[in-house]
Structure formats: C-alpha cells, structure tokens
Design a protein around this motif. Structure first.
Motif, PDB file in Angstrom:
ATOM      1  N   ARG A  32      34.762  64.760  33.159  1.00 22.37           N
ATOM      2  CA  ARG A  32      33.406  64.295  32.861  1.00 22.37           C
ATOM      3  C   ARG A  32      33.231  64.015  31.377  1.00 22.37           C
ATOM      4  NH1 ARG A  32      30.313  68.877  36.576  1.00 22.37           N
ATOM      5  NH2 ARG A  32      30.737  67.897  38.608  1.00 22.37           N
ATOM      6  N   GLU A  33      33.842  64.861  30.540  1.00 23.43           N
ATOM      7  CA  GLU A  33      33.699  64.733  29.091  1.00 23.43           C
ATOM      8  C   GLU A  33      34.502  63.562  28.545  1.00 23.43           C
ATOM      9  OE1 GLU A  33      35.150  67.198  25.116  1.00 23.43           O
ATOM     10  OE2 GLU A  33      34.789  68.295  26.986  1.00 23.43           O
ATOM     11  N   PHE A  34      35.770  63.459  28.932  1.00 28.69           N
ATOM     12  CA  PHE A  34      36.663  62.460  28.356  1.00 28.69           C
ATOM     13  C   PHE A  34      36.563  61.101  29.025  1.00 28.69           C
ATOM     14  CE2 PHE A  34      40.096  65.684  26.770  1.00 28.69           C
ATOM     15  CZ  PHE A  34      39.174  66.194  25.878  1.00 28.69           C
ATOM     16  N   VAL A  35      36.220  61.074  30.323  1.00 30.58           N
ATOM     17  CA  VAL A  35      36.274  59.817  31.069  1.00 30.58           C
ATOM     18  C   VAL A  35      34.882  59.351  31.486  1.00 30.58           C
ATOM     19  CG1 VAL A  35      37.269  58.607  33.041  1.00 30.58           C
ATOM     20  CG2 VAL A  35      38.594  60.385  31.890  1.00 30.58           C
ATOM     21  N   ASP A  36      34.203  60.161  32.299  1.00 30.65           N
ATOM     22  CA  ASP A  36      32.924  59.725  32.870  1.00 30.65           C
ATOM     23  C   ASP A  36      31.897  59.368  31.798  1.00 30.65           C
ATOM     24  OD1 ASP A  36      34.071  60.160  35.291  1.00 30.65           O
ATOM     25  OD2 ASP A  36      32.824  61.853  35.872  1.00 30.65           O
ATOM     26  N   LYS A  37      31.715  60.264  30.844  1.00 34.01           N
ATOM     27  CA  LYS A  37      30.703  60.028  29.809  1.00 34.01           C
ATOM     28  C   LYS A  37      31.034  58.798  28.982  1.00 34.01           C
ATOM     29  CE  LYS A  37      28.257  62.307  26.004  1.00 34.01           C
ATOM     30  NZ  LYS A  37      28.147  63.550  25.174  1.00 34.01           N
TER      31      LYS A  37
ATOM     32  N   GLY B 247      36.987  63.652  20.636  1.00 33.28           N
ATOM     33  CA  GLY B 247      37.850  64.557  19.898  1.00 33.28           C
ATOM     34  C   GLY B 247      37.923  65.960  20.466  1.00 33.28           C
ATOM     35  N   GLY B 248      37.392  66.163  21.670  1.00 31.78           N
ATOM     36  CA  GLY B 248      37.377  67.497  22.263  1.00 31.78           C
ATOM     37  C   GLY B 248      38.767  68.036  22.571  1.00 31.78           C
ATOM     38  N   ARG B 249      38.839  69.364  22.691  1.00 31.31           N
ATOM     39  CA  ARG B 249      40.122  70.027  22.980  1.00 31.31           C
ATOM     40  C   ARG B 249      40.342  70.142  24.474  1.00 31.31           C
ATOM     41  NH1 ARG B 249      39.976  75.235  21.813  1.00 31.31           N
ATOM     42  NH2 ARG B 249      37.815  75.340  21.089  1.00 31.31           N
ATOM     43  N   PHE B 250      41.596  70.008  24.883  1.00 31.78           N
ATOM     44  CA  PHE B 250      41.993  70.222  26.270  1.00 31.78           C
ATOM     45  C   PHE B 250      42.540  71.640  26.365  1.00 31.78           C
ATOM     46  CE2 PHE B 250      44.163  68.943  30.293  1.00 31.78           C
ATOM     47  CZ  PHE B 250      43.073  68.322  30.876  1.00 31.78           C
ATOM     48  N   THR B 251      41.815  72.519  27.016  1.00 27.68           N
ATOM     49  CA  THR B 251      42.112  73.946  26.991  1.00 27.68           C
ATOM     50  C   THR B 251      43.268  74.319  27.920  1.00 27.68           C
ATOM     51  OG1 THR B 251      40.464  74.319  28.716  1.00 27.68           O
ATOM     52  CG2 THR B 251      39.716  74.480  26.423  1.00 27.68           C
ATOM     53  N   ASP B 252      43.769  75.555  27.750  1.00 26.67           N
ATOM     54  CA  ASP B 252      44.885  76.019  28.582  1.00 26.67           C
ATOM     55  C   ASP B 252      44.564  76.013  30.074  1.00 26.67           C
ATOM     56  OD1 ASP B 252      46.653  76.349  26.494  1.00 26.67           O
ATOM     57  OD2 ASP B 252      46.089  78.423  26.122  1.00 26.67           O
ATOM     58  N   PRO B 253      43.391  76.501  30.507  1.00 29.74           N
ATOM     59  CA  PRO B 253      43.092  76.430  31.947  1.00 29.74           C
ATOM     60  C   PRO B 253      43.117  74.996  32.481  1.00 29.74           C
ATOM     61  CG  PRO B 253      41.601  77.958  30.859  1.00 29.74           C
ATOM     62  CD  PRO B 253      42.357  77.264  29.780  1.00 29.74           C
TER      63      PRO B 253
ATOM     64  N   GLY C 102      34.963  62.267  37.667  1.00 28.20           N
ATOM     65  CA  GLY C 102      34.555  63.673  37.668  1.00 28.20           C
ATOM     66  C   GLY C 102      33.212  63.912  38.318  1.00 28.20           C
ATOM     67  N   GLY C 103      32.604  62.857  38.869  1.00 28.19           N
ATOM     68  CA  GLY C 103      31.335  63.024  39.577  1.00 28.19           C
ATOM     69  C   GLY C 103      30.105  62.839  38.712  1.00 28.19           C
ATOM     70  N   LYS C 104      30.272  62.500  37.435  1.00 30.16           N
ATOM     71  CA  LYS C 104      29.131  62.312  36.545  1.00 30.16           C
ATOM     72  C   LYS C 104      29.142  60.916  35.920  1.00 30.16           C
ATOM     73  CE  LYS C 104      27.061  66.374  36.657  1.00 30.16           C
ATOM     74  NZ  LYS C 104      25.638  66.537  37.041  1.00 30.16           N
ATOM     75  N   ARG C 105      29.730  59.979  36.594  1.00 30.70           N
ATOM     76  CA  ARG C 105      29.870  58.627  36.057  1.00 30.70           C
ATOM     77  C   ARG C 105      28.669  57.789  36.445  1.00 30.70           C
ATOM     78  NH1 ARG C 105      35.597  56.020  37.129  1.00 30.70           N
ATOM     79  NH2 ARG C 105      36.045  58.039  36.170  1.00 30.70           N
ATOM     80  N   GLY C 106      27.828  57.464  35.444  1.00 35.99           N
ATOM     81  CA  GLY C 106      26.661  56.655  35.732  1.00 35.99           C
ATOM     82  C   GLY C 106      27.005  55.202  35.980  1.00 35.99           C
ATOM     83  N   ALA C 107      27.993  54.691  35.291  1.00 38.94           N
ATOM     84  CA  ALA C 107      28.425  53.303  35.427  1.00 38.94           C
ATOM     85  C   ALA C 107      29.811  53.186  34.808  1.00 38.94           C
ATOM     86  CB  ALA C 107      27.438  52.361  34.738  1.00 38.94           C
TER      87      ALA C 107
ATOM     88  N   ILE D 123      38.449  53.658  25.162  1.00 40.69           N
ATOM     89  CA  ILE D 123      38.166  55.087  25.022  1.00 40.69           C
ATOM     90  C   ILE D 123      39.330  55.712  24.268  1.00 40.69           C
ATOM     91  CG2 ILE D 123      37.704  57.275  26.204  1.00 40.69           C
ATOM     92  CD1 ILE D 123      36.828  55.590  28.643  1.00 40.69           C
ATOM     93  N   VAL D 124      39.031  56.371  23.157  1.00 41.22           N
ATOM     94  CA  VAL D 124      40.067  56.986  22.325  1.00 41.22           C
ATOM     95  C   VAL D 124      39.925  58.498  22.416  1.00 41.22           C
ATOM     96  CG1 VAL D 124      41.031  57.190  20.008  1.00 41.22           C
ATOM     97  CG2 VAL D 124      40.032  55.023  20.756  1.00 41.22           C
TER      98      VAL D 124
END
Length: 519
Positions: A249-254, A229-235, A310-315, A294-295
């Motif tokens: 990393r937050e939305f996909v990798d984790k 449910g995190g926000r996607f910021t302007d930057p 994003g470089g933080k994907r364990g599996a 993934i929602v």
C-alpha cells in the motif's frame, strides 16, 4: 545486490553524512564512517590477496610452461588452493586495533555479531543479524570480516539497526531517507532533462492539496514521479502477509493513486502548478500524457515486477507505471544521457508493466535488452509468462570493471542511435514540439542495425566526391528512408530540394554540408 557501488555509495553518504552530529551524540560515532571501516579492511584484504598471488607466480609460470595435461591440472589445483588458503580472510587477533587509526571501538562493536549470540537462528527465513553486522566477534578483540566489500549493499539496513535504540535519531534517519530519495530523483532527472525542466515538490489545487515529488515537464514530454524512501522491514522481507500488504500500500498503491491524480489533472488542462514557495511554475505548451514513474529507495523486486495490489489503490495510470529503485534510476540516467533516449526507455518500461510482459526481475537486464534488441512490451497469453532471454553483461562489465595494468576499460553502453538523429530530434523539440514525443518513441524503437541506410547516407564512402552508389543513396535518402510505419527519415543535402511534408512520423536530418551553407 542493491545496486552498483558507483550509485550506492553517494546514496549512503547522502543519507548518513548529514546526520553525523546527531549520530555522534547518540552513538559515539558517525554513521557514514562505517563505509570507511569497510573500505580500510577491504583494502587490507586486497593487499594480502595480491601478496598471495605474487608468492605463487612460480606455480603459475610452471603451469603455463607445462605441456603435460595431468601436470597442468595438478599445478592449477595448487595455485587455486594457494590463493584460497593464503588469501582467505583470517581471524584477526585485534580487529578493532587494526582499524583504530580511522575508527573508534564503538563503531567496530556496532558492526560486530558475537559468535553464539543468535541461539534462536534456526531457519533460512529467520533474521540473521550477521547480514547487517558482518564482523564475527569471538568474545574478545578477535574478529573475522570475510567480505568487507559487500558491506555497501547492507549499509543502510545496518544504519537503521544502529539507530533502533534511539527513537529521535531513527526518526531523523527515516526522514532523511525520504528527503534524499526525492532530492536524488530530481538531481538524476535534471542531469538528463536540465534543471529548468525538473521541478521538485510541486503542488496543484485539487482536493487534499496533492503534491508531486518531481515533475519533469519539457516541450513534448512529461514525467510524473513519486519517490518512496520508506524502509522494508525484516518481517516484510520474510513475507509476513500483513507487513507485505502494508508495504504494498505504501510503495505501490499510494504512489499509483498519486500519479494517476496528477496525470488526470494535466490531461484535463490543469496548469496551475506551484513550487514549495507557492510560486507559479510556467509549463511549456504541447504537454502529452505524463509517464508515471515510482522511485523506491529500497529494492523490492517483486513490487517492481508485479506491481501487486494492496487493496488501497484509488486509481492507476492508464498507460502503466515504471517502478524503479533509486540506484537503478541513477544507472539508467548514467547510460541514457539524451532526453529522447531516456524518455523512450521510461515509457517502454511503463508499458511493459501495463502489458505484464516481458517480466523483468533485474533493471540492468531490461536496460541491456533494450539497448541491444529494443525489447518492447508483450502481453502474455492467459496463464503464461514471458521472460527476457538476455542478461546485462555489457552493463555489468562497465560498472564492475576493476582497473588493472594492460586491461582495457569497457566502453559505456549506448543506445546505438546515430548522433545526427538525436540532433535532429533536438531540432524537432525546438521547432515542432507537438511531434517530438511520437518521433522520439519511433526512433528509439528502431534496432541499431536498422539505422545502417541512414548511416550510409550521412557518411558516404568518399565525402565531397562520393561514388555513384553514394549519390544514389543520397537521392534515396532525400526521398525518405522508411524505417517503420511510424518513422520516415529524410537526409537532405541540398537547400534547393523541396522539403518533405513534416509530421509526427517524419524526421528531417540536414547533412553537415547543408548546415555549413546555411551559416
């Protein structure tokens, strides 16, 4: 577009309405009342447009009656110019006063971008406050709100912007986004699979005390769902590399890592799942490998299309993952209301992501292509891309239809699979759940037109006293109709006929006459 209004509105209200007390204390207004402002002014704009159209009825009548091509073109231009001129959004002398019956001036001010207040806005990539604060203020009570009906698509970004100066409120808002994303994902899946099979906040005994936001487990099928449910910021929206990498990393990798861990635990025979109160959850037997879903609350189409690393994907799950926004998940569940149909689609979308083809930019397009053509995963040749060549006209027509006198409402899109086949799959799930997954996937891979032999066998020309051709079709159906290498359908109209050898590629459909005699 963030989604269809039918799904956006309950999401926005579900996130903002519970914060009404905190928002009034900090801001002087409730966040969800911004929708009331947009609705009120949109209704007023619609009334004015209708008045303009009514005033131009004589022009329209003359246009229909005219037989001169040049005259018709001239009248058409007059009509279009009249609607555009008299139906256009005006500069209101007192926009806050116009909305005062429902709203207070603080809320209107929060929705307003004053003309000349963004001297640094020079490039298309620059953040434009008007996207979130859509009323153009002219320094006093005058204002212009061109498209109040579009505010629904930016309401959550506006709400976050309104909370920025109040850290505690912003923290509560962000927490509510995550909580609601998990809650609504569970409710949506439960509407298809049932509450008894859809479990929120499930934990299991592995290193790090992992949890599953939603676990749907029924005989023959499992979905492992992570909600973000995190926000996607302007930057990040401007594609700032460091922000994109962080959100990837937050939305996909984790999420991929979490789902891969859950699937590995299940495939290894793990069954010690517990709810938030640490009560054991009894799971059914015959659980196949889970489909990874993934929602996300925010729409990030490149993430859904490419699942970037994003470089933080364990599996990552071996069979792919379906990344879908919450609004699109609600849309899919609203159309695909049977467990077998929804499950087959979810698995297909995960497999598309793994195969990297066809590339899907809009979920509604993928849904429509699957409904109409049973589109399947395609692995593109090296260096090439495979795109969908269809659009979501049927889905758009259903969700964007505006009721009008004499205008028929479009039908809800369907899978086109015979209802008797779905009933037969329900019987499989109860009697031989180990075969349900294979049969559901095989049945939902059959194109709508290819079910015709089964429909003919189920619905002869003259029920009860069929023609010779009907009897021949019935005998053929009883011997098996091979629809694909993975599916043979038997339509049995006799209790004395020997039953076919049942297996993961065999579906038995009893006729209504058989059911009646059994009763």
């Amino acid at each position: 577009m963030q989604g269809y209004p039918a799904h956006l509105r309950p999401i926005i209200e579900g996130i903002t309405a519970p914060l009404a007390g905190q928002a009034r204390k900090a801001l002087g207004f409730a966040l969800h009342h911004a929708l009331d402002a947009a609705d009120a002014y949109h209704s007023l704009r619609a009334t004015r447009i209708n008045q303009a159209v009514d005033a131009l009825q004589d022009v329209l009548a003359a246009l229909k009656a005219s037989t001169d091509k040049a005259h018709r073109s001239q009248l058409a231009l007059v009509h279009s110019a009249g609607v555009a001129t008299f139906g256009a959004a005006p500069v209101e002398d007192d926009l806050p006063g116009l909305l005062a019956e429902r709203l207070n001036t603080r809320l209107v001010a929060s929705l307003t971008t004053q003309l000349g207040s963004q001297p640094g806005l020079r490039e298309l990539s620059d953040t434009n406050t008007l996207r979130r604060r859509p009323i153009i203020g002219l320094g006093d009570t005058r204002g212009l709100w061109a498209r109040p009906g579009d505010f629904l698509h930016e309401a959550l970004d506006w709400a976050a912007d309104a909370c920025l100066a109040h850290p505690d409120l912003l923290k509560q808002f962000d927490k509510r986004r995550q909580d609601f994303c998990e809650e609504q994902a569970r409710r949506t899946l439960a509407s298809v699979f049932g509450d008894e099979c859809t479990h929120p906040g499930v934990i299991y005994p592995e290193a790090g005390n992992p949890d599953v936001d939603v676990l749907m487990a029924m005989p023959g099928a499992v979905l492992a769902v992570e909600a973000k449910g995190g926000r996607f910021t302007d930057p990040a929206r401007r594609a700032a590399p460091d922000r994109v990498k962080k959100k990837t990393r937050e939305f996909v990798d984790k999420a991929l890592t979490q789902n891969a861990r859950t699937i590995a635990y299940l495939d290894g025979g793990g069954r010690d799942f517990r709810d938030r109160h640490k009560r054991h959850l009894p799971l059914p037997d015959h659980l196949p490998t889970a489909v990874s879903v993934i929602v996300t609350l925010d729409r990030v189409d490149p993430f859904a299309t490419h699942l970037p690393d994003g470089g933080k994907r364990g599996a990552a799950p071996d069979d792919g993952s379906w990344l879908v926004t919450l609004t699109d998940l609600m849309m899919v569940a609203d159309v695909l209301r049977h467990p077998a149909v929804f499950y087959a689609y979810a698995r297909t979308r995960a497999a598309m992501a793994k195969a990297k083809g066809p590339t899907v930019f809009v979920e509604a397009d993928a849904l429509a292509a699957w409904l109409e053509h049973r589109v399947q995963p395609v692995e593109p040749p090296a260096g090439e891309l495979v795109y969908l060549d269809t659009s979501s006209e049927a889905v758009n027509a259903f969700y964007t239809h505006v009721d009008a006198p004499g205008s028929p409402s479009p039908s809800r899109p369907t899978s086109g699979i015979p209802s008797e086949v779905l009933d037969a799959l329900d019987l499989v799930q109860k009697g031989r759940p180990e075969d349900w997954r294979h049969l559901a996937i095989a049945a939902l891979a059959v194109k709508t037109t290819d079910w015709q032999p089964v429909r003919r066998a189920l619905h002869p020309t003259k029920p009860g006293c069929g023609t010779r051709r009907d009897r021949k079709r019935a005998r053929r159906a009883a011997d098996g109709i091979r629809l694909s290498p993975h599916l043979t359908v038997y339509v049995c109209d006799s209790l004395t006929a020997p039953p076919p050898l049942l297996g993961p590629a065999t579906l038995l459909i009893p006729t209504p006459e058989t059911d009646l005699r059994r009763r």
